[in-house]
Design a protein around this motif. Structure first.
Motif, short mmCIF file in Angstrom:
data_model
loop_
_atom_site.label_atom_id
_atom_site.label_comp_id
_atom_site.label_asym_id
_atom_site.label_seq_id
_atom_site.Cartn_x
_atom_site.Cartn_y
_atom_site.Cartn_z
N GLU A 105 -28.88 -119.55 -36.97
CA GLU A 105 -28.67 -120.21 -38.18
C GLU A 105 -30.13 -120.74 -38.44
OE1 GLU A 105 -26.98 -123.95 -40.52
OE2 GLU A 105 -25.48 -122.80 -39.40
N ILE A 106 -30.44 -121.56 -37.26
CA ILE A 106 -31.85 -122.11 -37.54
C ILE A 106 -33.14 -121.30 -37.53
CG2 ILE A 106 -33.54 -123.63 -36.23
CD1 ILE A 106 -31.13 -125.27 -35.14
N GLN A 107 -32.92 -120.27 -36.94
CA GLN A 107 -34.03 -119.16 -36.91
C GLN A 107 -34.07 -118.16 -38.27
OE1 GLN A 107 -33.75 -116.55 -33.35
NE2 GLN A 107 -32.61 -117.92 -32.50
N ASP A 108 -33.00 -118.23 -38.77
CA ASP A 108 -32.99 -117.47 -40.14
C ASP A 108 -33.49 -118.67 -41.14
OD1 ASP A 108 -32.07 -114.88 -39.51
OD2 ASP A 108 -29.86 -115.71 -39.58
N ASN A 109 -33.12 -119.80 -41.06
CA ASN A 109 -33.76 -120.83 -42.04
C ASN A 109 -35.34 -120.68 -41.90
OD1 ASN A 109 -31.27 -121.61 -42.68
ND2 ASN A 109 -31.13 -123.34 -41.41
N TYR A 110 -35.74 -120.79 -40.76
CA TYR A 110 -37.41 -120.91 -40.74
C TYR A 110 -37.97 -119.52 -41.34
CZ TYR A 110 -37.96 -124.97 -37.89
OH TYR A 110 -37.77 -126.50 -37.44
N ARG A 111 -37.36 -118.30 -41.06
CA ARG A 111 -37.90 -117.29 -41.58
C ARG A 111 -37.59 -117.10 -43.08
NH1 ARG A 111 -36.30 -112.56 -37.45
NH2 ARG A 111 -37.92 -111.09 -38.40
N LYS A 112 -36.50 -117.55 -43.73
CA LYS A 112 -36.44 -117.53 -45.06
C LYS A 112 -37.59 -118.45 -45.61
CE LYS A 112 -31.54 -116.89 -45.28
NZ LYS A 112 -30.24 -117.26 -45.21
N GLN A 113 -37.78 -119.72 -44.74
CA GLN A 113 -38.83 -120.60 -45.48
C GLN A 113 -40.34 -119.92 -45.38
OE1 GLN A 113 -38.86 -124.34 -43.40
NE2 GLN A 113 -36.53 -124.36 -43.69
N TRP A 114 -40.49 -119.10 -44.46
CA TRP A 114 -41.83 -118.61 -44.19
C TRP A 114 -41.80 -117.32 -45.24
CZ3 TRP A 114 -40.89 -118.14 -38.42
CH2 TRP A 114 -40.99 -119.65 -37.62
N GLN A 115 -40.84 -116.67 -45.56
CA GLN A 115 -40.88 -115.42 -46.37
C GLN A 115 -41.08 -116.11 -47.84
OE1 GLN A 115 -37.15 -113.20 -46.67
NE2 GLN A 115 -38.27 -111.46 -47.32
N VAL A 116 -40.58 -117.22 -48.27
CA VAL A 116 -41.03 -117.57 -49.65
C VAL A 116 -42.18 -117.94 -49.48
CG1 VAL A 116 -40.30 -119.71 -51.03
CG2 VAL A 116 -38.56 -118.50 -49.96
N LYS A 117 -42.72 -118.75 -48.34
CA LYS A 117 -44.13 -119.55 -48.59
C LYS A 117 -45.33 -118.24 -48.21
CE LYS A 117 -42.90 -124.04 -46.98
NZ LYS A 117 -42.92 -125.12 -45.99
N GLY A 118 -44.79 -117.08 -47.77
CA GLY A 118 -45.77 -116.16 -47.58
C GLY A 118 -46.60 -116.36 -46.42
N ASN A 119 -46.12 -117.15 -45.38
CA ASN A 119 -47.19 -117.41 -44.15
C ASN A 119 -45.90 -117.63 -43.01
OD1 ASN A 119 -46.21 -119.86 -45.08
ND2 ASN A 119 -47.76 -120.93 -43.87
N ILE A 120 -46.62 -117.19 -41.74
CA ILE A 120 -45.93 -117.60 -40.59
C ILE A 120 -46.94 -118.32 -39.69
CG2 ILE A 120 -44.95 -116.44 -38.37
CD1 ILE A 120 -44.48 -113.86 -40.35
N PRO A 121 -46.59 -119.19 -38.74
CA PRO A 121 -47.38 -119.97 -38.01
C PRO A 121 -48.31 -119.04 -37.15
CG PRO A 121 -44.98 -120.70 -37.79
CD PRO A 121 -44.80 -119.58 -38.72
N GLU A 122 -49.69 -119.47 -37.31
CA GLU A 122 -50.64 -118.83 -36.91
C GLU A 122 -50.46 -118.58 -35.13
OE1 GLU A 122 -54.23 -120.21 -38.15
OE2 GLU A 122 -54.00 -119.84 -40.19
N THR A 123 -50.25 -119.64 -34.59
CA THR A 123 -50.17 -119.72 -33.17
C THR A 123 -48.65 -119.45 -32.59
OG1 THR A 123 -51.87 -121.63 -33.07
CG2 THR A 123 -50.56 -121.06 -31.07
N VAL A 124 -48.52 -118.23 -31.92
CA VAL A 124 -47.24 -117.94 -31.87
C VAL A 124 -47.02 -117.86 -30.06
CG1 VAL A 124 -45.32 -116.33 -31.74
CG2 VAL A 124 -46.69 -116.57 -33.71
N LYS A 125 -46.17 -118.75 -29.52
CA LYS A 125 -46.28 -118.51 -28.21
C LYS A 125 -45.56 -117.36 -27.50
CE LYS A 125 -44.78 -122.32 -26.16
NZ LYS A 125 -43.98 -123.67 -25.60
N SER A 126 -45.51 -117.22 -26.35
CA SER A 126 -44.98 -115.99 -25.56
C SER A 126 -43.68 -116.03 -25.65
CB SER A 126 -45.55 -115.70 -24.20
OG SER A 126 -44.65 -114.90 -23.59
N ILE A 127 -42.71 -115.16 -26.01
CA ILE A 127 -41.30 -115.55 -26.01
C ILE A 127 -40.73 -115.61 -24.49
CG2 ILE A 127 -40.74 -112.77 -25.68
CD1 ILE A 127 -38.84 -115.37 -27.78
N THR A 128 -41.41 -115.07 -23.44
CA THR A 128 -41.03 -115.32 -22.12
C THR A 128 -41.31 -116.58 -21.73
OG1 THR A 128 -41.87 -113.19 -21.64
CG2 THR A 128 -41.40 -114.72 -19.73
#
Length: 272
Positions: free
Chosen positions: A187-210
């Motif tokens: 639910e939290i992940q979906d909330n963030y992804r919806k916010q980014w989609q509306v704003k049209g941006n994703i955090p520039e620095t993305v850590k390794s999923i591992t």
């Protein structure tokens, strides 16, 4: 003749001799001294309801001991860790969004469940045993109502030793709590992804999923250890519901999801 409002009554309904005696409900003298309310997540609401209806002079006894000061500190640390784990879902969501991956990852969820099951056994936490208040039926399922009222430990051991009570239920115990954590995490992940989609941006620095998953794994073990420590010291989570709700501040989580997570947390028990 009807006595004036505010008149004090004795246990038998007669007028009180002393004005210093706590007032009793004029129409319900049988409520004289005590009402027992089973301790559960709603007991505080029941207490407020009694007060709202004007029932005074009644002692409300909650059938659970509030944690000690040390216990409250221990439980508070647990709640902080649960929120800390949920905070990392922003990093997971960012990686998935950048790499165009779906929020749900069933294979990863299976790995999380398998790993957590081992940790639960390591710390003496029951995974999914149905400690029912009555003998389970032939299908191996337990009645919903009996899940909420487990047998005392000695009685449970006696019944299980006779083979009359042996059932597994993934909707209770540590298994259910981990499942709820994963639901809330998505639910939290979906909330963030919806916010980014509306704003049209994703955090520039993305850590390794591992790297992020390793952090989550470490915190998950800390959570289970804290749960085990609380249960072994006979601490109860129910009186701390308000603190729990206030502690989860990550990802614009819904009240319903917070309640679900708390409900599953309070159903965790130690292995026998």
């Amino acid at each position: 003749m009807t006595p004036p409002i505010g008149t004090n009554f004795n246990h038998d309904g007669s007028l009180a001799a002393s004005a210093s005696e706590p007032p009793r409900h004029p129409q319900s003298p049988e409520l004289a001294t005590k009402i027992n309310i089973p301790r559960n997540a709603d007991s505080d609401d029941q207490h407020k309801d009694l007060l709202n209806r004007g029932i005074t002079g009644v002692t409300v006894e909650l059938n659970a001991v509030r944690p000690t000061a040390a216990g409250e500190g221990q439980i508070s640390s647990l709640f902080v860790k649960i929120n800390e784990r949920l905070t990392l879902m922003e990093e997971v969501a960012a990686w998935k969004a950048t790499n165009k991956k779906p929020t749900e990852d069933l294979e990863q969820e299976k790995r999380v469940l398998a790993g957590t099951k081992k940790l639960a056994h390591k710390y003496g936490i029951d995974w999914d045993t149905c400690r029912a208040g009555s003998v389970s039926d032939k299908s191996g399922k337990c009645r919903k109502s009996t899940r909420l009222h487990p047998y005392p430990t000695k009685e449970w051991r006696r019944l299980r030793s006779t083979g009359r009570l042996e059932s597994r239920d993934p909707t209770i115990g540590c298994h259910a709590f981990i499942e709820a954590q994963m639901v809330v995490a998505k639910e939290i992940q979906d909330n963030y992804r919806k916010q980014w989609q509306v704003k049209g941006n994703i955090p520039e620095t993305v850590k390794s999923i591992t790297e992020t998953r390793l952090e989550i794994k470490i915190i998950s073990e800390e959570i289970l250890k804290l749960i085990a420590d609380c249960l072994k010291s006979n601490q109860t989570f129910h009186p701390m519901k308000t603190l729990f709700m206030q502690s989860l501040v990550s990802g614009d989580l819904s009240v319903t999801s917070k309640k679900l997570l708390f409900e599953k947390l309070t159903a965790i028990v130690l292995s026998l």
